[in-house]
Design an enzyme around this catalytic site. Structure first.
Site, mmCIF file in Angstrom:
data_model
loop_
_atom_site.group_PDB
_atom_site.id
_atom_site.type_symbol
_atom_site.label_atom_id
_atom_site.label_comp_id
_atom_site.label_asym_id
_atom_site.label_seq_id
_atom_site.Cartn_x
_atom_site.Cartn_y
_atom_site.Cartn_z
ATOM 1 N N ASN A 38 0.825 -1.210 0.000
ATOM 2 C CA ASN A 38 0.000 0.000 0.000
ATOM 3 C C ASN A 38 0.860 1.261 0.000
ATOM 4 O O ASN A 38 0.556 2.243 -0.682
ATOM 5 C CB ASN A 38 -0.911 0.014 1.228
ATOM 6 N N TYR A 89 -6.718 -12.369 2.961
ATOM 7 C CA TYR A 89 -7.467 -11.891 4.120
ATOM 8 C C TYR A 89 -8.890 -11.555 3.698
ATOM 9 O O TYR A 89 -9.137 -11.059 2.605
ATOM 10 C CB TYR A 89 -6.767 -10.727 4.829
ATOM 11 N N ASP A 105 -6.018 -15.747 6.278
ATOM 12 C CA ASP A 105 -5.708 -17.097 5.797
ATOM 13 C C ASP A 105 -4.380 -16.983 5.052
ATOM 14 O O ASP A 105 -4.329 -16.980 3.832
ATOM 15 C CB ASP A 105 -6.828 -17.603 4.880
ATOM 16 N N ARG A 106 -3.305 -16.852 5.833
ATOM 17 C CA ARG A 106 -1.997 -16.575 5.233
ATOM 18 C C ARG A 106 -0.944 -17.605 5.623
ATOM 19 O O ARG A 106 0.211 -17.487 5.207
ATOM 20 C CB ARG A 106 -1.540 -15.173 5.609
ATOM 21 N N ASN A 167 2.614 -1.237 13.645
ATOM 22 C CA ASN A 167 1.542 -2.101 13.126
ATOM 23 C C ASN A 167 1.406 -3.429 13.884
ATOM 24 O O ASN A 167 1.488 -4.505 13.282
ATOM 25 C CB ASN A 167 1.799 -2.411 11.645
ATOM 26 N N TYR A 168 1.187 -3.384 15.180
ATOM 27 C CA TYR A 168 1.043 -4.615 15.957
ATOM 28 C C TYR A 168 -0.230 -5.354 15.549
ATOM 29 O O TYR A 168 -1.304 -4.760 15.443
ATOM 30 C CB TYR A 168 0.994 -4.294 17.454
ATOM 31 N N GLY A 280 -3.537 3.895 7.702
ATOM 32 C CA GLY A 280 -2.229 4.116 8.309
ATOM 33 C C GLY A 280 -1.101 4.045 7.302
ATOM 34 O O GLY A 280 -0.108 4.782 7.403
ATOM 35 N N ASP A 281 -1.232 3.164 6.324
ATOM 36 C CA ASP A 281 -0.197 3.032 5.285
ATOM 37 C C ASP A 281 -0.112 4.301 4.439
ATOM 38 O O ASP A 281 0.980 4.742 4.069
ATOM 39 C CB ASP A 281 -0.487 1.829 4.394
ATOM 40 N N ASP A 317 -7.383 -1.346 -0.637
ATOM 41 C CA ASP A 317 -6.215 -1.027 0.186
ATOM 42 C C ASP A 317 -5.442 0.187 -0.312
ATOM 43 O O ASP A 317 -4.839 0.907 0.466
ATOM 44 C CB ASP A 317 -5.251 -2.222 0.199
#
Length: 340
Positions: A38, A89, A105-106, A167-168, A280-281, A317
């Protein structure tokens, strides 16, 4: 001007139509995105030479992910190919008082299985001026943490500026693991980007007298968080985003930038949200762009917040806005009137 290199995972994003819940969905809209991807798209749309680094399977889904970047002018020459799958995702958009929901789902994605000897950072950074990653990437596994550390060491040796959005993500790792890994990476970072939850979850630094659930934000508490981050890790700059969530549709949005001597606070925007994923990105990309353009600190934080404000109005995104659109907003054109 040198190239900006970003490193992370790009995923297939699947979502029900409109504001349908997962259990209502009989079809899903597909797009692509991921934190560092992004940022790369945002910067490319601002006219910056940008490269995205990842690993993807050599199949049509991997090709489609790469094409989603290529169409916006992002350099994908450093993308590696191998492995079996693209991470996915699922996004269920929230509405009013119902929050959005993300399901990952990664597991076993190509980038998650990447190894450090696959990345030639000396070559990748050949024309680089800036390197960006987020806390999501090292959270994917010890191997990714090792790759991020190696990249940071080489970037620092070459005099390349490094930025990181903490980015927690609690679905990826524990606070204890995050603190251990990010503490090893933090000494290499020039620009640290966080929100109040990231600072606490990663480094245990808590905002005093603020409550994100009730919408009570005290700027002095955020200033203190920025100061503690700066003192602990000796960053050049710390940026803290300030989101007041009134509902899933309506937020107030602002930020603070701290350079070790002075705090710079942006104006606040009242946003009616179309899509907040990537907000945020887009903020991080705005700060990187402002730094590359040698904006002063106040103009930098204003540009980043305005860029992110506009992202909240765009589906998907990626932040598909131009510098002129951002500048128009930050200079006072907030009405949303039709441009003819």
């Amino acid at each position: 001007m040198g190239q900006v290199v970003t490193f992370g995972e790009i995923m297939l994003r699947l979502e029900p139509e409109g504001y349908n819940r997962f259990i209502q969905a009989d079809k899903f809209l597909s797009t692509y995105g991921g934190a560092e991807a992004n940022v790369a798209v945002s910067l490319s749309n601002f006219g910056i030479n940008t490269s995205f680094v990842t690993k993807l399977p050599q199949n049509k889904i991997g090709e489609a992910a790469v094409n989603s970047l290529r169409r916006f002018g992002v350099d994908v020459e450093s993308v590696l190919y191998g492995g079996d799958r693209v991470g996915i995702y699922f996004l269920e958009k929230g509405a009013s008082q119902r929050p959005s929901l993300v399901i990952y789902d990664r597991e076993g994605s190509s980038i998650q299985k990447a190894q450090s000897d696959e990345f030639d950072w000396e070559l990748i950074f050949k024309d680089a001026e800036w390197f960006h990653f987020t806390g999501i990437t090292p959270a994917l596994g010890d191997n990714l943490a090792e790759i991020c550390l190696e990249a940071c060491k080489i970037a620092k040796k070459k005099g390349i500026k490094i930025s990181c959005d903490l980015n927690y993500r609690q679905k990826l790792w524990s606070r204890e693991k995050a603190k251990k890994v990010m503490s090893a990476l933090a000494p290499y970072i020039d620009l640290c980007i966080a929100n109040e939850e990231d600072a606490f979850d990663v480094f245990g630094i808590e905002v005093q007298k603020s409550d994100v659930l009730s919408g009570t934000l005290k700027y002095d508490g955020y200033k203190n968080v920025a100061k503690q981050l700066m003192e602990k890790w000796n960053f050049n700059q710390v940026a803290i985003t300030l989101r007041t969530s009134l509902s899933a549709f309506d937020n107030r949005w602002a930020a603070i930038l701290y350079d070790g001597e002075q705090y710079y606070i942006s104006k606040t925007y009242d946003i009616h949200i179309v899509d907040r994923v990537g907000g945020g990105d887009s903020f991080g990309a705005g700060l990187i762009y402002a730094s590359l353009m040698n904006f002063d600190a106040q103009k930098s934080i204003e540009f980043a917040v305005a860029a992110s404000c506009l992202k909240h109005t765009i589906e998907g995104d990626y932040n598909m806005v131009t510098t002129d659109e951002v500048l128009n907003l930050m200079n006072g054109d907030r009405t949303g009137r039709v441009k003819r």
